[in-house]
Write a protein that holds these residues in place. Structure first.
Motif, PDB file in Angstrom:
ATOM      1  N   ASP A   1      44.886  32.370  30.286  1.00  0.00           N
ATOM      2  CA  ASP A   1      44.832  33.811  30.257  1.00  0.00           C
ATOM      3  C   ASP A   1      43.860  34.905  29.547  1.00  0.00           C
ATOM      4  OD1 ASP A   1      46.842  33.664  32.190  1.00  0.00           O
ATOM      5  OD2 ASP A   1      48.466  34.106  30.686  1.00  0.00           O
ATOM      6  N   GLU A   2      43.564  34.318  28.292  1.00  0.00           N
ATOM      7  CA  GLU A   2      42.359  34.997  27.387  1.00  0.00           C
ATOM      8  C   GLU A   2      41.092  34.922  28.257  1.00  0.00           C
ATOM      9  OE1 GLU A   2      42.199  34.735  23.185  1.00  0.00           O
ATOM     10  OE2 GLU A   2      44.272  33.580  23.230  1.00  0.00           O
ATOM     11  N   MET A   3      40.959  33.720  28.651  1.00  0.00           N
ATOM     12  CA  MET A   3      39.716  33.489  29.363  1.00  0.00           C
ATOM     13  C   MET A   3      39.436  34.200  30.588  1.00  0.00           C
ATOM     14  SD  MET A   3      36.970  31.445  28.794  1.00  0.00           S
ATOM     15  CE  MET A   3      35.460  31.052  29.833  1.00  0.00           C
ATOM     16  N   LYS A   4      40.736  34.263  31.362  1.00  0.00           N
ATOM     17  CA  LYS A   4      40.707  35.200  32.554  1.00  0.00           C
ATOM     18  C   LYS A   4      40.322  36.636  32.216  1.00  0.00           C
ATOM     19  CE  LYS A   4      43.926  34.648  35.574  1.00  0.00           C
ATOM     20  NZ  LYS A   4      45.354  34.193  36.121  1.00  0.00           N
ATOM     21  N   GLN A   5      40.947  37.229  31.085  1.00  0.00           N
ATOM     22  CA  GLN A   5      40.507  38.399  30.590  1.00  0.00           C
ATOM     23  C   GLN A   5      39.177  38.569  30.505  1.00  0.00           C
ATOM     24  OE1 GLN A   5      42.191  41.123  31.120  1.00  0.00           O
ATOM     25  NE2 GLN A   5      41.172  42.662  29.911  1.00  0.00           N
ATOM     26  N   TRP A   6      38.621  37.721  29.596  1.00  0.00           N
ATOM     27  CA  TRP A   6      37.127  37.666  29.258  1.00  0.00           C
ATOM     28  C   TRP A   6      36.322  37.828  30.339  1.00  0.00           C
ATOM     29  CZ3 TRP A   6      32.756  34.703  29.757  1.00  0.00           C
ATOM     30  CH2 TRP A   6      31.905  35.014  28.837  1.00  0.00           C
ATOM     31  N   LEU A   7      36.615  36.743  31.429  1.00  0.00           N
ATOM     32  CA  LEU A   7      35.719  37.036  32.613  1.00  0.00           C
ATOM     33  C   LEU A   7      35.942  38.047  33.510  1.00  0.00           C
ATOM     34  CD1 LEU A   7      36.569  33.031  33.863  1.00  0.00           C
ATOM     35  CD2 LEU A   7      34.247  33.932  33.023  1.00  0.00           C
ATOM     36  N   ARG A   8      36.821  38.710  33.451  1.00  0.00           N
ATOM     37  CA  ARG A   8      37.189  39.884  34.308  1.00  0.00           C
ATOM     38  C   ARG A   8      36.468  41.024  33.443  1.00  0.00           C
ATOM     39  NH1 ARG A   8      42.661  39.956  33.710  1.00  0.00           N
ATOM     40  NH2 ARG A   8      42.896  38.485  35.649  1.00  0.00           N
ATOM     41  N   THR A   9      36.356  41.018  32.237  1.00  0.00           N
ATOM     42  CA  THR A   9      35.964  42.295  31.483  1.00  0.00           C
ATOM     43  C   THR A   9      34.541  42.287  30.553  1.00  0.00           C
ATOM     44  OG1 THR A   9      37.365  41.918  29.644  1.00  0.00           O
ATOM     45  CG2 THR A   9      38.218  43.192  31.471  1.00  0.00           C
ATOM     46  N   THR A  10      34.469  41.085  30.282  1.00  0.00           N
ATOM     47  CA  THR A  10      33.401  41.137  28.993  1.00  0.00           C
ATOM     48  C   THR A  10      32.095  40.158  29.222  1.00  0.00           C
ATOM     49  OG1 THR A  10      35.174  40.922  27.488  1.00  0.00           O
ATOM     50  CG2 THR A  10      32.856  40.336  26.633  1.00  0.00           C
ATOM     51  N   GLY A  11      32.314  38.964  29.943  1.00  0.00           N
ATOM     52  CA  GLY A  11      30.943  38.320  30.222  1.00  0.00           C
ATOM     53  C   GLY A  11      29.932  38.185  29.065  1.00  0.00           C
ATOM     54  N   SER A  12      28.652  37.921  29.703  1.00  0.00           N
ATOM     55  CA  SER A  12      27.385  38.177  28.506  1.00  0.00           C
ATOM     56  C   SER A  12      27.128  39.518  28.345  1.00  0.00           C
ATOM     57  CB  SER A  12      26.367  37.302  29.281  1.00  0.00           C
ATOM     58  OG  SER A  12      25.913  37.990  30.340  1.00  0.00           O
ATOM     59  N   PRO A  13      26.330  39.801  27.287  1.00  0.00           N
ATOM     60  CA  PRO A  13      26.203  41.250  26.701  1.00  0.00           C
ATOM     61  C   PRO A  13      25.275  41.811  27.942  1.00  0.00           C
ATOM     62  CG  PRO A  13      25.840  39.859  25.010  1.00  0.00           C
ATOM     63  CD  PRO A  13      25.992  38.864  26.130  1.00  0.00           C
ATOM     64  N   SER A  14      24.521  41.484  28.617  1.00  0.00           N
ATOM     65  CA  SER A  14      23.517  42.170  29.887  1.00  0.00           C
ATOM     66  C   SER A  14      24.179  41.854  31.122  1.00  0.00           C
ATOM     67  CB  SER A  14      22.296  41.181  29.687  1.00  0.00           C
ATOM     68  OG  SER A  14      21.459  41.263  28.441  1.00  0.00           O
ATOM     69  N   SER A  15      25.546  41.277  31.276  1.00  0.00           N
ATOM     70  CA  SER A  15      26.009  41.113  32.668  1.00  0.00           C
ATOM     71  C   SER A  15      26.654  42.528  32.866  1.00  0.00           C
ATOM     72  CB  SER A  15      26.985  39.977  32.781  1.00  0.00           C
ATOM     73  OG  SER A  15      28.059  40.291  31.934  1.00  0.00           O
ATOM     74  N   ARG A  16      26.817  42.579  34.346  1.00  0.00           N
ATOM     75  CA  ARG A  16      27.653  43.766  35.002  1.00  0.00           C
ATOM     76  C   ARG A  16      28.718  43.102  35.787  1.00  0.00           C
ATOM     77  NH1 ARG A  16      24.551  45.714  38.521  1.00  0.00           N
ATOM     78  NH2 ARG A  16      26.198  45.220  40.243  1.00  0.00           N
ATOM     79  N   ILE A  17      30.059  43.026  35.363  1.00  0.00           N
ATOM     80  CA  ILE A  17      30.770  42.317  36.256  1.00  0.00           C
ATOM     81  C   ILE A  17      31.549  43.580  37.092  1.00  0.00           C
ATOM     82  CG2 ILE A  17      33.051  41.263  36.239  1.00  0.00           C
ATOM     83  CD1 ILE A  17      32.279  40.550  33.245  1.00  0.00           C
ATOM     84  N   ASP A  18      31.166  43.513  38.307  1.00  0.00           N
ATOM     85  CA  ASP A  18      31.950  44.293  39.522  1.00  0.00           C
ATOM     86  C   ASP A  18      33.371  43.632  40.012  1.00  0.00           C
ATOM     87  OD1 ASP A  18      29.568  45.866  39.363  1.00  0.00           O
ATOM     88  OD2 ASP A  18      28.714  44.731  41.075  1.00  0.00           O
ATOM     89  N   ARG A  19      33.417  42.342  39.839  1.00  0.00           N
ATOM     90  CA  ARG A  19      34.694  41.921  40.425  1.00  0.00           C
ATOM     91  C   ARG A  19      35.024  40.644  40.016  1.00  0.00           C
ATOM     92  NH1 ARG A  19      33.570  41.596  45.587  1.00  0.00           N
ATOM     93  NH2 ARG A  19      34.180  39.553  46.414  1.00  0.00           N
ATOM     94  N   ALA A  20      36.061  40.137  39.748  1.00  0.00           N
ATOM     95  CA  ALA A  20      36.393  38.772  39.298  1.00  0.00           C
ATOM     96  C   ALA A  20      37.732  38.334  40.283  1.00  0.00           C
ATOM     97  CB  ALA A  20      36.964  38.723  37.719  1.00  0.00           C
ATOM     98  N   GLU A  21      37.600  37.098  40.866  1.00  0.00           N
ATOM     99  CA  GLU A  21      38.703  36.726  41.658  1.00  0.00           C
ATOM    100  C   GLU A  21      39.168  35.238  41.042  1.00  0.00           C
ATOM    101  OE1 GLU A  21      37.056  36.346  45.542  1.00  0.00           O
ATOM    102  OE2 GLU A  21      36.949  38.309  45.921  1.00  0.00           O
ATOM    103  N   PHE A  22      40.353  35.232  41.077  1.00  0.00           N
ATOM    104  CA  PHE A  22      40.947  33.986  40.395  1.00  0.00           C
ATOM    105  C   PHE A  22      41.664  33.445  41.630  1.00  0.00           C
ATOM    106  CE2 PHE A  22      40.129  36.846  36.938  1.00  0.00           C
ATOM    107  CZ  PHE A  22      39.380  35.976  36.275  1.00  0.00           C
ATOM    108  N   SER A  23      41.832  31.946  41.886  1.00  0.00           N
ATOM    109  CA  SER A  23      42.496  31.554  42.918  1.00  0.00           C
ATOM    110  C   SER A  23      42.913  29.878  42.611  1.00  0.00           C
ATOM    111  CB  SER A  23      41.570  31.248  44.229  1.00  0.00           C
ATOM    112  OG  SER A  23      40.531  30.519  44.058  1.00  0.00           O
ATOM    113  N   ASN A  24      43.818  29.603  43.378  1.00  0.00           N
ATOM    114  CA  ASN A  24      44.201  28.141  43.096  1.00  0.00           C
ATOM    115  C   ASN A  24      44.902  27.925  41.672  1.00  0.00           C
ATOM    116  OD1 ASN A  24      43.368  27.120  45.723  1.00  0.00           O
ATOM    117  ND2 ASN A  24      41.357  27.198  44.884  1.00  0.00           N
ATOM    118  N   GLN A  25      45.469  29.031  40.939  1.00  0.00           N
ATOM    119  CA  GLN A  25      46.304  28.801  39.961  1.00  0.00           C
ATOM    120  C   GLN A  25      47.381  27.833  40.126  1.00  0.00           C
ATOM    121  OE1 GLN A  25      46.087  31.682  37.036  1.00  0.00           O
ATOM    122  NE2 GLN A  25      47.720  30.838  35.677  1.00  0.00           N
TER     123      GLN A  25
END
Length: 100
Positions: A60-84
């Motif tokens: 869950d922590e990793m999902k939150q990081w992928l959804r909101t943080t990423g790398s310093p220069s990235s821009r995250i528009d959308r994160a999709e999670f499947s097959n949990q």
């Protein structure tokens, strides 16, 4: 049963400006810091996809990081999670970057 002992696996795909900005390297580093296993790779369509496995709270922590943080220069528009799904044991070892 403690929730910390429950292992889960989830697939992800991250959309936005996520290639050429060290997103894979930061994802691998963050996964290792959290103690989860998995992989990450660029897609031909310009997104980044992968899989994460580990204790439910850490995933869950990793999902939150992928959804909101990423790398310093990235821009995250959308994160999709499947097959949990729950897994009895980890199916992967370590956290790695995959290439086509």
């Amino acid at each position: 049963m403690s929730t910390n002992r429950q292992l889960v696996s989830v697939d992800y795909e991250i959309f936005g400006n996520v290639q050429g900005v060290c997103f894979r390297m930061y994802t691998e580093d963050h996964g290792k810091k959290l103690g989860v296993v998995g992989w990450v790779m660029n897609t031909r369509e310009g997104s980044v996809k992968g899989q994460v496995q580990g204790p439910a709270d850490k995933v869950d922590e990793m999902k939150q990081w992928l959804r909101t943080t990423g790398s310093p220069s990235s821009r995250i528009d959308r994160a999709e999670f499947s097959n949990q799904r729950d897994v009895p044991d980890l199916e992967l070892r370590g956290f790695s970057t995959r290439y086509h």
